[in-house]
Enzyme design. Structure first.
Site, short mmCIF file in Angstrom:
data_model
loop_
_atom_site.label_atom_id
_atom_site.label_comp_id
_atom_site.label_asym_id
_atom_site.label_seq_id
_atom_site.Cartn_x
_atom_site.Cartn_y
_atom_site.Cartn_z
N GLY A 148 0.86 -1.13 -0.05
CA GLY A 148 0.01 0.07 -0.13
C GLY A 148 0.80 1.26 0.13
O GLY A 148 1.36 1.76 -1.15
N CYS A 149 1.04 1.77 1.04
CA CYS A 149 1.72 3.03 1.34
C CYS A 149 3.29 3.25 0.93
O CYS A 149 3.68 3.75 0.45
CB CYS A 149 1.44 3.64 2.68
#
Length: 261
Positions: free
Chosen positions: A162-163
């Site tokens: 994700g991030c």
């Protein structure tokens, strides 16, 4: 070869062949002149018991590895930037599909506090909150690194698919040499969940990410070695700061290219 499970001497044949045939991974990224470290979202919501998104042993191991890396990096004078997610109101959020973000990541809540293992000794770190997935999106991070002459960034944090992934892609797009510190990254599962991200992050030490021409997979020990420190523990003796050693870097690149022939 690193001990992290992502590192393996046996690459998935179909993935390696498909991308290698198209020259993915043919050119190494390597280290430039000045290194900076990005730590993505090691905040209590992900790392501490009771955190809304916590409980992953993989994130716990990544925090411990990153803590060791930061001890060496700070002693060597390396710039460290630490991001976390926090919002003023629900209306200020993007359209997350993660319910815990909408209930536990408002400013002032415990889940938005950085893990103390990451902040210990980091009085000179640049810590900042972020709105989106990437630590670069609508933040001063690129300007901060540019101001201090950083041309190479090593990325640690959570969650990997994700991030962390978003930060890696943006680091590349801002023109930085980009290194993924695999044992300093973690998520709910050991490997990223979806097929394409598995292709992105399944890499052997010293091999580029096969399906993305943007980053180089590294290990904590490789980054510590580049810092120019002696001793493998947190009490190792540090040399006088990070200095790029062109001859050593070229020799390392030559060895990697030789292994691929």
């Amino acid at each position: 070869v690193g001990s992290h499970p992502w590192f393996s001497t046996a690459r998935p044949a179909t993935m390696a062949d498909a991308y290698a045939d198209r020259s993915y991974g043919s050119d190494p990224v390597g280290f430039g002149k000045t290194l900076g470290i990005i730590v993505v979202d090691f905040q209590k919501a992900f790392t501490r018991p009771g955190g809304a998104l916590a409980g992953s042993p993989h994130i716990e191991a990544a925090v411990e590895a990153t803590q060791r890396l930061l001890t060496h990096a700070r002693a060597a004078g390396v710039r460290v930037a630490v991001s976390y997610v926090a919002y003023a109101t629900l209306d200020a959020m993007p359209h997350w599909k993660v319910r815990a973000v909408k209930t536990d990541l408002f400013r002032g809540m415990p889940g938005t506090e950085l893990d103390p293992r990451i902040t210990a000794g980091g009085q000179s770190d640049y810590a900042f909150d972020k709105w989106g997935a990437s630590s670069f999106f609508q933040t001063p991070l690129a300007a901060y690194f540019t101001r201090h002459g950083v041309d190479t960034v090593a990325v640690c944090g959570c969650t990997t698919s994700g991030c962390v992934r978003a930060t890696v892609v943006d680091a590349f797009q801002f023109g930085f040499r980009t290194l993924l510190v695999a044992d300093g990254c973690g998520g709910a599962e050991m490997r990223p969940r979806y097929g394409r991200d598995r292709a992105v992050f399944a890499a052997t030490e010293g091999a580029s990410l096969h399906s993305e021409p943007v980053a180089w997979a590294s290990s904590m020990s490789s980054v510590v070695d580049e810092l120019g420190v002696t001793g493998g523990g947190t009490d190792g003796a540090h040399k006088s700061g990070y200095k790029h050693r062109e001859a050593r870097s070229e020799a390392r690149v030559g060895r990697r290219q030789g292994r691929r022939r």
